[in-house]
Design an enzyme around this catalytic site. Structure first.
Site, PDB file in Angstrom:
ATOM      1  N   GLY A  78      14.656  27.858   1.615  1.00 40.61           N
ATOM      2  CA  GLY A  78      13.492  27.308   2.292  1.00 40.61           C
ATOM      3  C   GLY A  78      13.750  26.849   3.711  1.00 40.61           C
ATOM      4  O   GLY A  78      12.815  26.619   4.472  1.00 40.61           O
ATOM      5  N   GLU A 101      16.206  39.499  -6.008  1.00 41.66           N
ATOM      6  CA  GLU A 101      14.965  38.724  -6.044  1.00 41.66           C
ATOM      7  C   GLU A 101      13.841  39.492  -5.353  1.00 41.66           C
ATOM      8  O   GLU A 101      14.044  40.067  -4.275  1.00 41.66           O
ATOM      9  CB  GLU A 101      15.166  37.367  -5.354  1.00 41.66           C
ATOM     10  CG  GLU A 101      16.178  36.483  -6.055  1.00 41.66           C
ATOM     11  CD  GLU A 101      16.213  35.062  -5.516  1.00 41.66           C
ATOM     12  OE1 GLU A 101      16.580  34.170  -6.280  1.00 41.66           O
ATOM     13  OE2 GLU A 101      15.884  34.848  -4.328  1.00 41.66           O
ATOM     14  N   GLU A 110      15.810  39.110  -1.596  1.00 42.37           N
ATOM     15  CA  GLU A 110      17.227  38.943  -1.291  1.00 42.37           C
ATOM     16  C   GLU A 110      18.070  39.190  -2.531  1.00 42.37           C
ATOM     17  O   GLU A 110      17.550  39.284  -3.646  1.00 42.37           O
ATOM     18  CB  GLU A 110      17.510  37.547  -0.730  1.00 42.37           C
ATOM     19  CG  GLU A 110      17.220  36.415  -1.697  1.00 42.37           C
ATOM     20  CD  GLU A 110      17.497  35.054  -1.072  1.00 42.37           C
ATOM     21  OE1 GLU A 110      16.914  34.763  -0.017  1.00 42.37           O
ATOM     22  OE2 GLU A 110      18.307  34.298  -1.645  1.00 42.37           O
ATOM     23  N   ARG A 126      26.138  36.157  -7.128  1.00 39.11           N
ATOM     24  CA  ARG A 126      26.825  35.184  -7.995  1.00 39.11           C
ATOM     25  C   ARG A 126      26.070  35.092  -9.308  1.00 39.11           C
ATOM     26  O   ARG A 126      24.985  35.647  -9.444  1.00 39.11           O
ATOM     27  CB  ARG A 126      26.811  33.807  -7.324  1.00 39.11           C
ATOM     28  CG  ARG A 126      25.392  33.405  -6.936  1.00 39.11           C
ATOM     29  CD  ARG A 126      25.279  32.000  -6.445  1.00 39.11           C
ATOM     30  NE  ARG A 126      24.065  31.774  -5.697  1.00 39.11           N
ATOM     31  CZ  ARG A 126      22.857  31.559  -6.219  1.00 39.11           C
ATOM     32  NH1 ARG A 126      22.704  31.547  -7.532  1.00 39.11           N
ATOM     33  NH2 ARG A 126      21.800  31.375  -5.456  1.00 39.11           N
TER      34      ARG A 126
END
Lengths: 461, 140
Positions: A170, A280, A294, A298
């Protein structure tokens, strides 16, 4: 302790909290020994007591302990570790840590440093997605200044959103509905990005008004073989921080779901991605289009919902792949069943604008029973230190259907007793009881625009 | 680069050749050879007790602790005389040991006038943050 690692290897866990404990147990189940590196604040925690050995890296401040790559790799080498798991957050997506491990002959349980860099820079990740023919919102490369931004936004069409090339969460993100708003917010967004990531480079994308956050869990073998473990819907967010995650994303039609999985696999196969990762996407409910956002290089906080519907142990899978116990996974072996929901239990007071609430837990009584899993490293008496992220547990439920999972979650939240500190449990109960959540008509802005105003009314303010 | 900040000396170098002047890693005993790993059956790991052994610390005495995890060296380089010994007199700026983290060496100084009464860690062993290293009895 210079001694020899067992035949299954010795793992250094470079993290704290629930993911450290989760990883310790996964590694021990595979016959590995585990060394946990902790800060002074965590030396007496459940993780420290569960690991085969625990070493105190430095003081409580993360900068001098969990964020010091040199210190962590030195500890791993000195304790005879053969592999290192970075967890999430902290150094997990810093190529520097993966590189130091490689230099010292330690297996990094994650992607290559090159992959981490390639997907970590959002502009290069967009280029990668374009090359792999993965749908994206129309957008730009690096934007030079306000004038450049205005020109590009005109071409894309408003509303637009600015994003930081160097990171997410954000910071550096501003939605502008017209040129005036963009001009007014641009310089501040550059500054925020520079403060957060040390790099103020921004790019601009078309802003999707009513969006869901949907992501695909994958594991790559490093040689172009990529298997997905289904998708998750993580649309319940506050300030871009997820609060509730579900698997599968019930809103998707089978055809869209299939295309989404294929896009994620194609993207990471194109860079020979290694180990666990998440792609995502933004999903536009009205047009049924999805757009690449993105890659998270991980294991993610919300991985247990994918485990619940597939029966896989993703952390064990990460370790098996990294240590060479398996060469890869086959898509035909991955099946999904039922519906899973995770609620993040956070030591924040929703009554006081989500102020973090560190302190001593005087009573900790998590729910248990069929279809209920709680991932945590706290217990009665644990002191929640003020230095780190305030998530203290994850409550995961699994049911045959979404309705069954929601009912199970509601009952589990009612049974969850935490005393001594404030948590977001009252807010989670309200979300789960809400008609919009039950009918699955929420979006990424729903929590802030619909639920929180209602919550404040209920709390009498 | 050699930095002195307060009581801390830092030697920083990216040049691996520079190790010959300032580094002890070539002979560091705490670093097991990589090729020897994973072939021998497991030996149980024990977490060493980081607290000093024996009785309580007399009041007014100074316990010098490790500023971070690292490898503990009692001499400036292999074969050189130790910085200090039990019974030795030290001044505030006397060097006691080096703490190495990935070839970066931090010098630990006494910080007080007195006599070294205990040395808790062994040369070349891994020490943890806050681990007691030296006990100093101050001059009367």
């Amino acid at each position: 302790m210079p001694d020899t690692a067992p035949s299954n290897g010795r793992l250094f866990v470079a993290n704290r909290g629930e993911i450290a404990l989760r990883t310790i147990r996964a590694a021990q189940a595979l016959g590995m020994e585990v060394v946990l590196g902790v800060s002074a604040a965590d030396r007496d925690g459940l993780g420290a007591r569960t690991a085969n050995r625990c070493v105190v890296l430095g003081p409580a401040q993360a900068r001098d302990s969990y964020l010091n790559a040199g210190l962590i790799v030195h500890a791993a080498v000195s304790t005879g570790c053969t592999a290192l798991h970075p967890g999430y957050g902290f150094l997990s997506e810093r190529a520097e840590l993966a590189e130091l491990c490689a230099q010292e002959g330690i297996t990094f349980v994650g992607p290559t440093p090159e992959s981490i860099r390639q997907v970590g820079d959002k502009i290069s990740a967009r280029a990668m997605a374009r090359a792999a023919n993965v749908p994206m919102t129309s957008g730009t490369d690096a934007v030079e200044d306000v004038a450049h931004a205005l020109k590009l936004a005109e071409e894309i069409g408003y509303p637009v959103i600015t994003k930081a090339s160097a990171g997410g969460g954000g910071r550096g993100m501003v939605v502008a509905r017209n040129a005036e708003e963009l001009a007014g917010a641009f310089d501040q967004a550059v500054m925020t990005a520079r403060e957060a990531f040390g790099d103020g480079t921004l790019f601009i994308e078309r802003y999707v008004e009513v969006a869901r956050h949907i992501e695909v869990q994958v594991i790559g073998d490093g040689k172009g073989g990529v298997v997905h473990f289904g998708e998750r819907d993580c649309s319940i967010q506050r300030r871009y921080q997820k609060m509730i995650e579900e698997a599968p994303a019930a809103i998707l039609s089978p055809a869209v779901r299939k295309r989404l999985h294929e896009a994620a696999v194609r993207l990471l196969a194109s860079i020979n991605y290694r180990n666990a990762g998440t792609v995502e996407f933004l999903y536009d409910t009205t047009t049924e289009e999805f757009f690449f956002m993105e890659v998270n290089a991980r294991i993610q906080v919300e991985h247990p919902v994918s485990e619940a519907i597939t029966g896989a142990d993703l952390v064990q899978a990460q370790l098996k792949l990294a240590t060479g116990a398996v060469k890869g996974f086959a898509q035909k072996d991955v099946h999904t069943a039922g519906h899973a929901i995770e609620a993040r239990i956070i030591a924040e007071d929703p009554d006081r604008d989500f102020i973090p609430c560190p302190g001593r837990i005087t009573r900790w009584s998590p729910p248990s029973g069929e279809g209920i899993r709680v991932d945590t490293a706290v217990e009665t008496g644990t002191l929640i230190p003020p230095y780190y992220d305030s998530m203290i547990a994850k409550l995961i439920v699994h049911g045959n259907t979404r309705v069954e999972a929601i009912d199970r979650l509601a009952a589990a939240l009612d049974d969850f007793v935490v005393e001594g500190i404030a948590t977001n449990i009252p807010l989670l109960k309200l979300i789960v009881a809400h008609e919009d959540f039950r009918s699955n008509t929420i979006n990424t802005r729903w929590l802030e625009t619909v639920l929180l105003p209602a919550f404040r009314v209920q709390q009498g303010r | 680069m050699h930095l002195i900040v307060g009581e801390t000396d830092l030697f920083l170098s990216k040049d691996r050749n520079a190790q010959t002047q300032i580094s002890l890693t070539a002979t560091a005993p705490a670093v097991p050879a990589l090729s020897h790993r994973a072939s021998v059956p497991a030996t149980p790991m024990e977490t060493p007790d980081p607290k000093p052994h024996g009785s309580k610390i007399p009041s007014g005495w100074t316990l010098v602790k490790a500023p971070s995890l690292g490898t503990f060296y009692r001499a400036p380089k292999p074969g050189a005389p130790m910085f200090t010994e039990i019974g030795a007199q030290v001044a505030a700026d006397s060097e006691l040991c080096l703490i190495e983290v990935m070839k970066l060496f931090t010098t630990l100084r006494a910080g007080t006038h007195g006599t070294i009464r205990e040395i808790y860690a062994k040369d070349g062993e891994l020490v943890e943050f806050d681990q007691p290293l030296f006990l100093i009895e101050p001059d009367a």
